[in-house]
Motif scaffolding. Structure first.
Motif, PDB file in Angstrom:
ATOM      1  N   GLN A  51     -79.292  -8.687  44.488  1.00 21.26           N
ATOM      2  CA  GLN A  51     -80.021  -9.352  45.568  1.00 21.26           C
ATOM      3  C   GLN A  51     -79.164 -10.487  46.097  1.00 21.26           C
ATOM      4  N   ARG A  52     -79.141 -10.618  47.411  1.00 24.65           N
ATOM      5  CA  ARG A  52     -78.465 -11.756  48.020  1.00 24.65           C
ATOM      6  C   ARG A  52     -79.393 -12.295  49.096  1.00 24.65           C
ATOM      7  N   PRO A  53     -80.132 -13.355  48.767  1.00 24.83           N
ATOM      8  CA  PRO A  53     -81.041 -13.918  49.768  1.00 24.83           C
ATOM      9  C   PRO A  53     -80.275 -14.360  51.011  1.00 24.83           C
ATOM     10  N   ASN A  54     -80.880 -14.148  52.167  1.00 25.79           N
ATOM     11  CA  ASN A  54     -80.254 -14.574  53.421  1.00 25.79           C
ATOM     12  C   ASN A  54     -79.990 -16.064  53.396  1.00 25.79           C
ATOM     13  N   GLY A  55     -78.867 -16.446  53.945  1.00 26.81           N
ATOM     14  CA  GLY A  55     -78.531 -17.852  54.067  1.00 26.81           C
ATOM     15  C   GLY A  55     -77.937 -18.457  52.808  1.00 26.81           C
ATOM     16  N   THR A  56     -77.616 -17.659  51.809  1.00 31.08           N
ATOM     17  CA  THR A  56     -77.014 -18.201  50.594  1.00 31.08           C
ATOM     18  C   THR A  56     -75.766 -17.408  50.243  1.00 31.08           C
ATOM     19  N   ASP A  57     -74.848 -18.052  49.559  1.00 30.82           N
ATOM     20  CA  ASP A  57     -73.635 -17.361  49.116  1.00 30.82           C
ATOM     21  C   ASP A  57     -73.687 -17.061  47.624  1.00 30.82           C
ATOM     22  N   VAL A  58     -74.868 -17.171  47.040  1.00 30.09           N
ATOM     23  CA  VAL A  58     -75.072 -16.835  45.633  1.00 30.09           C
ATOM     24  C   VAL A  58     -75.591 -15.406  45.552  1.00 30.09           C
ATOM     25  N   THR A  59     -75.006 -14.607  44.683  1.00 32.06           N
ATOM     26  CA  THR A  59     -75.454 -13.237  44.464  1.00 32.06           C
ATOM     27  C   THR A  59     -76.212 -13.179  43.146  1.00 32.06           C
ATOM     28  N   PHE A  60     -77.411 -12.627  43.190  1.00 31.44           N
ATOM     29  CA  PHE A  60     -78.273 -12.509  42.013  1.00 31.44           C
ATOM     30  C   PHE A  60     -78.372 -11.056  41.594  1.00 31.44           C
ATOM     31  N   PHE A  61     -78.508 -10.840  40.300  1.00 28.54           N
ATOM     32  CA  PHE A  61     -78.763  -9.514  39.756  1.00 28.54           C
ATOM     33  C   PHE A  61     -79.948  -9.628  38.805  1.00 28.54           C
ATOM     34  N   LEU A  62     -80.903  -8.716  38.944  1.00 25.80           N
ATOM     35  CA  LEU A  62     -82.067  -8.673  38.066  1.00 25.80           C
ATOM     36  C   LEU A  62     -81.950  -7.446  37.184  1.00 25.80           C
ATOM     37  N   CYS A  63     -82.240  -7.613  35.897  1.00 24.49           N
ATOM     38  CA  CYS A  63     -82.148  -6.513  34.950  1.00 24.49           C
ATOM     39  C   CYS A  63     -83.121  -5.417  35.353  1.00 24.49           C
ATOM     40  N   ASP A  64     -82.607  -4.200  35.421  1.00 27.26           N
ATOM     41  CA  ASP A  64     -83.407  -3.042  35.818  1.00 27.26           C
ATOM     42  C   ASP A  64     -83.336  -1.964  34.732  1.00 27.26           C
ATOM     43  N   ASP A  65     -83.007  -2.395  33.486  1.00 24.11           N
ATOM     44  CA  ASP A  65     -82.773  -1.455  32.398  1.00 24.11           C
ATOM     45  C   ASP A  65     -83.116  -2.149  31.077  1.00 24.11           C
ATOM     46  N   LYS A  96     -81.618  -2.030  28.350  1.00 26.82           N
ATOM     47  CA  LYS A  96     -80.415  -2.459  27.628  1.00 26.82           C
ATOM     48  C   LYS A  96     -80.064  -3.925  27.878  1.00 26.82           C
ATOM     49  N   CYS A  97     -80.318  -4.429  29.083  1.00 24.65           N
ATOM     50  CA  CYS A  97     -79.939  -5.806  29.396  1.00 24.65           C
ATOM     51  C   CYS A  97     -81.065  -6.791  29.106  1.00 24.65           C
ATOM     52  N   GLY A  98     -82.233  -6.295  28.746  1.00 21.54           N
ATOM     53  CA  GLY A  98     -83.342  -7.181  28.409  1.00 21.54           C
ATOM     54  C   GLY A  98     -84.216  -7.435  29.619  1.00 21.54           C
ATOM     55  N   PRO A  99     -85.412  -6.866  29.647  1.00 25.90           N
ATOM     56  CA  PRO A  99     -86.310  -7.080  30.793  1.00 25.90           C
ATOM     57  C   PRO A  99     -86.462  -8.567  31.121  1.00 25.90           C
ATOM     58  N   GLY A 100     -86.397  -8.867  32.401  1.00 24.92           N
ATOM     59  CA  GLY A 100     -86.511 -10.252  32.854  1.00 24.92           C
ATOM     60  C   GLY A 100     -85.196 -11.011  32.882  1.00 24.92           C
ATOM     61  N   SER A 101     -84.117 -10.393  32.395  1.00 31.74           N
ATOM     62  CA  SER A 101     -82.813 -11.058  32.399  1.00 31.74           C
ATOM     63  C   SER A 101     -82.298 -11.182  33.828  1.00 31.74           C
ATOM     64  N   LYS A 102     -81.551 -12.251  34.077  1.00 33.93           N
ATOM     65  CA  LYS A 102     -80.979 -12.510  35.397  1.00 33.93           C
ATOM     66  C   LYS A 102     -79.529 -12.942  35.242  1.00 33.93           C
ATOM     67  N   GLU A 120     -80.818 -14.748  22.951  1.00 36.14           N
ATOM     68  CA  GLU A 120     -79.452 -15.250  23.051  1.00 36.14           C
ATOM     69  C   GLU A 120     -78.430 -14.110  23.113  1.00 36.14           C
ATOM     70  N   ALA A 121     -78.647 -13.058  22.345  1.00 40.37           N
ATOM     71  CA  ALA A 121     -77.703 -11.932  22.344  1.00 40.37           C
ATOM     72  C   ALA A 121     -77.619 -11.288  23.728  1.00 40.37           C
ATOM     73  N   ASN A 122     -78.757 -11.078  24.388  1.00 41.78           N
ATOM     74  CA  ASN A 122     -78.746 -10.490  25.735  1.00 41.78           C
ATOM     75  C   ASN A 122     -78.063 -11.409  26.725  1.00 41.78           C
ATOM     76  N   SER A 123     -78.351 -12.693  26.641  1.00 43.52           N
ATOM     77  CA  SER A 123     -77.748 -13.642  27.574  1.00 43.52           C
ATOM     78  C   SER A 123     -76.228 -13.606  27.459  1.00 43.52           C
ATOM     79  N   THR A 124     -75.719 -13.594  26.228  1.00 47.37           N
ATOM     80  CA  THR A 124     -74.278 -13.570  26.005  1.00 47.37           C
ATOM     81  C   THR A 124     -73.670 -12.237  26.436  1.00 47.37           C
ATOM     82  N   ALA A 125     -74.298 -11.133  26.063  1.00 50.17           N
ATOM     83  CA  ALA A 125     -73.775  -9.808  26.431  1.00 50.17           C
ATOM     84  C   ALA A 125     -73.763  -9.624  27.946  1.00 50.17           C
ATOM     85  N   ASN A 126     -74.810 -10.073  28.620  1.00 51.61           N
ATOM     86  CA  ASN A 126     -74.884  -9.942  30.074  1.00 51.61           C
ATOM     87  C   ASN A 126     -73.805 -10.789  30.746  1.00 51.61           C
TER      88      ASN A 126
END
Length: 191
Positions: free
Chosen positions: A55-69, A71-77, A168-174
């Motif tokens: 996701q890239r909200p309009n007007g920002t240069d930050v790119t976001f990714f939301l976990c959709d699997d 494996k990465c931990g539901p709710g991870s960003k 913590e493991a998901n945060s580090t792996a992601n």
């Protein structure tokens, strides 16, 4: 065991992993070349990562990714922001900025506590290099969120990269999973 500092070993591992993934066509991180020029001001994403919804909200240069699997931990960003070349920073400056960041994060949410679990990074100024901090944020309701926040430096620029998850493991792996393609964006262009 290697005598290289941890961050240099991590950087070498990330670059080796990226090279192997590209050679093997693993599909973990795919560079995408747009086939048409988009008519909107938002440029196309330079890469995608399997199991993540960009996701890239309009007007920002930050790119976001939301976990959709799972494996990465539901709710991870994960999010990243690119900066131009010649961004300099020492590990001491990074550590001081993280102390300030913790204060700002806790001021924004009354009753929240954020704890720095560790800060690591290269002491030198050579490229590529990386600094990162591991944090634990506890909300007033007791919910925990682990974060890995880093600055990555390469020949073509620098980037901030933040990963958050309930474990913590998901945060580090992601964080590691996204550090590979972000470092490739910062690497010198091949001739």
């Amino acid at each position: 065991m290697s005598t290289l500092p941890l961050t240099q070993r991590v950087l070498r591992w990330l670059l080796l992993s990226a090279s192997l993934a590209l050679v093997a066509g693993a599909g973990v991180a795919r560079a995408e070349t747009p086939t048409t020029t988009p008519s909107v001001a938002t440029p196309p994403l330079p890469f995608t990562v399997g199991g993540w919804k960009p996701q890239r909200p309009n007007g920002t240069d930050v790119t976001f990714f939301l976990c959709d699997d799972a494996k990465c931990g539901p709710g991870s960003k994960v999010s990243y922001r690119l900066y131009g070349p010649n961004t300099t920073m020492t590990i001491e400056q990074f550590r001081a900025s993280q102390d300030q960041m913790v204060k700002l994060l806790d001021q924004r949410v009354p009753g929240q506590t954020t704890t720095i679990l560790g800060v690591e990074g290269d002491k030198g100024s050579g490229l590529p290099r990386m600094f990162f901090v591991r944090r634990l944020k506890v909300s007033p309701s007791g919910e925990k969120e682990y974060q890995v926040s880093g600055m990555l430096f390469g020949a073509r620029g620098s980037a901030s990269l933040i990963s958050s998850a309930t474990g913590e493991a998901n945060s580090t792996a992601n964080f590691k999973q996204f550090a590979v393609p972000v470092m490739l964006l910062l690497a010198p262009r091949s001739k």
